[in-house]
Motif scaffolding. Structure first.
Motif, short mmCIF file in Angstrom:
data_model
loop_
_atom_site.label_atom_id
_atom_site.label_comp_id
_atom_site.label_asym_id
_atom_site.label_seq_id
_atom_site.Cartn_x
_atom_site.Cartn_y
_atom_site.Cartn_z
N PHE A 1 0.82 -1.22 0.00
CA PHE A 1 0.00 0.00 0.00
C PHE A 1 0.85 1.27 0.00
O PHE A 1 0.38 2.32 -0.42
N GLY B 1 0.32 4.08 -2.72
CA GLY B 1 0.22 5.47 -2.29
C GLY B 1 1.17 6.39 -3.03
O GLY B 1 0.84 7.55 -3.31
N LEU C 1 -10.02 8.02 2.11
CA LEU C 1 -9.65 8.11 0.70
C LEU C 1 -10.44 9.23 0.00
O LEU C 1 -9.88 10.01 -0.77
N TYR D 1 -5.51 10.45 -4.17
CA TYR D 1 -5.82 9.42 -3.19
C TYR D 1 -4.56 8.93 -2.46
O TYR D 1 -4.64 8.18 -1.49
N GLY D 2 -3.39 9.34 -2.94
CA GLY D 2 -2.13 8.84 -2.41
C GLY D 2 -1.96 8.97 -0.91
O GLY D 2 -1.57 8.00 -0.24
N PHE E 1 -3.69 6.17 1.04
CA PHE E 1 -3.05 4.86 0.98
C PHE E 1 -1.74 4.85 1.78
O PHE E 1 -1.40 3.83 2.41
N LEU E 2 -1.00 5.94 1.77
CA LEU E 2 0.24 6.01 2.55
C LEU E 2 -0.06 5.92 4.05
O LEU E 2 0.68 5.27 4.80
#
Length: 406
Positions: free
Chosen positions: A289, A293, A354, A364-365, A368-369
């Motif tokens: 993920f 990300g 998100l 959206y990065g 996810f990070l």
């Protein structure tokens, strides 16, 4: 399949638990696959879309605690029948009312949340029929019913284009009714049921480190799974421009594989221990993920990454629930409710974060990070638990059992 497992429990009830879980999860995440059509109809922004699909996840999470307590009092079979009936009636009423405002979808989300609470019913129904050495496998098979989220992603977007998203809510009552009829004939109440004491029984359990550890672990694995299952159709459409039906099919494929590896996660945990299995899986999840990300420019790169990520999370779901009856053998209903609740809360966080990340940053990065970082925290916690459990004396384990019986 181990022949001893086939002889140890009740395969008909295990099948009933799987089917009940499957169709319940199908409708639980229905707003996600319908999200593209709903957002076009109601002109929703990214933040609203993320929050909308996350509401049923949160509602299901909170209701799981109630469902778990009801299972301890009345038995899993009775509670399953009552909840399924309530969802069918609620969806039929929603279809008749045909809501077409953002606020009007909130009652729909609560109805879908009741379906999400089925987690705390289906797993004790299956678990009560099997001895300790087969708990991971039995719970993994029953828990594979989360594949219903893939059915929603596979069929709902296309049906919404053809018939409208409101009518899809009405059509969802048909498989629910069919499974309810089958459930009445297949399911039997487990012979091992320990009546609970309501909120009084929760308080001692909540004072234990193991309870909070299991809740957090499941919040990461199942939270990641259901959060992605709810949001990926919207993500694939928005990020890569896929048509709704294609985005739904891509989501369905990764969700299917994540669902059906869950029994393998339980079996792996039976073999090497749930804590050891989770140590490996959280490390893999953090890497995957983090890569997502940072950014993957095409669907041809993104799809394999999400595929591997869902496999990892699905295995983790089975591994966590191998630990539930191991650490709390006498209060599976309450623990299933609490741990299941945390999984739903994790899903609410991921789906809403998100959407919020996209609304705030245009990407959206960051969402996810942040999830990759949470996976790393889970890796550290499960490593600490592994050392503590390994060092625990038999006397300490007996004390835990006595606490669970309180």
């Amino acid at each position: 399949m181990d022949k001893g497992f086939l002889k140890a429990g009740n395969p008909r009830t295990l099948l009933a638990a799987f089917l009940y879980f499957d169709v319940s999860f199908m409708v639980w995440v229905l707003l996600g696959p319908l999200g593209i059509s709903i957002s076009h109809d109601l002109h929703l922004n990214a933040g609203q879309k993320g929050f909308l699909v996350a509401i049923p996840v949160l509602a299901g999470a909170l209701l799981r605690v109630v469902a778990g307590a009801l299972v301890d009092h009345f038995g899993a079979r009775r509670v399953a029948i009552g909840m399924q009936t309530l969802v069918i009636v609620g969806l039929a009423a929603t279809w008749a009312a045909a809501p077409h405002t953002y606020a009007g979808l909130f009652p729909v989300a609560l109805v879908l949340g009741v379906a999400g609470a089925s987690f705390a019913v289906a797993l004790p129904l299956a678990s009560g029929w099997y001895p300790p050495q087969y708990q991971g496998t039995a719970l993994g098979i029953a828990g594979a019913g989360n594949s219903g989220t893939a059915l929603a992603s596979l069929f709902a977007p296309g049906l919404a284009v053809l018939y409208g998203w409101v009518n899809v809510l009405g059509l969802a009552t048909l498989p629910l009714l069919a499974v309810l009829i089958a459930f009445l004939f297949l399911a039997k109440e487990p012979p091992r049921r320990h009546p609970g004491n309501g909120i009084v029984a929760w308080l001692p359990v909540l004072k234990t480190n193991d309870c909070w550890a299991l809740m957090f672990f499941y919040g990461v694995t199942f939270g990641g799974f259901v959060g992605l299952a709810s949001f990926l159709t919207i993500y694939f459409n928005d990020q890569y421009g896929l048509a709704p039906a294609v985005a739904g099919s891509c989501t369905a494929l990764v969700v299917f594989v994540g669902s059906f590896v869950r029994p393998l996660g339980g079996a792996l945990a039976d073999r090497i221990g749930g804590d050891r299995a989770l140590s490996i899986l959280y490390g893999i999840a953090a890497i995957i993920f983090a890569i997502i990300g940072v950014g993957l420019p095409t669907i041809w790169l993104a799809f394999p990454a999400f595929f591997l990520g869902m496999v990892t999370l699905g295995l983790g779901n089975g591994a966590v629930f191998q630990l539930v009856p191991t650490r709390f053998p006498r209060q599976i209903g309450i623990l299933t409710g609490l741990v299941g609740m945390s999984g739903g809360v994790g899903g609410f966080y991921l789906a809403s974060s998100l959407g919020a990340a996209r609304q705030a940053t245009g990407s959206y990065g960051p969402g996810f990070l942040a999830f990759a970082l949470i996976s790393l925290i889970a890796l550290g916690w499960v490593s600490l638990c592994h050392r503590r459990w390994k060092a625990a004396s038999p006397a300490q384990s007996s004390s835990l059992d006595e606490l669970s019986a309180a």
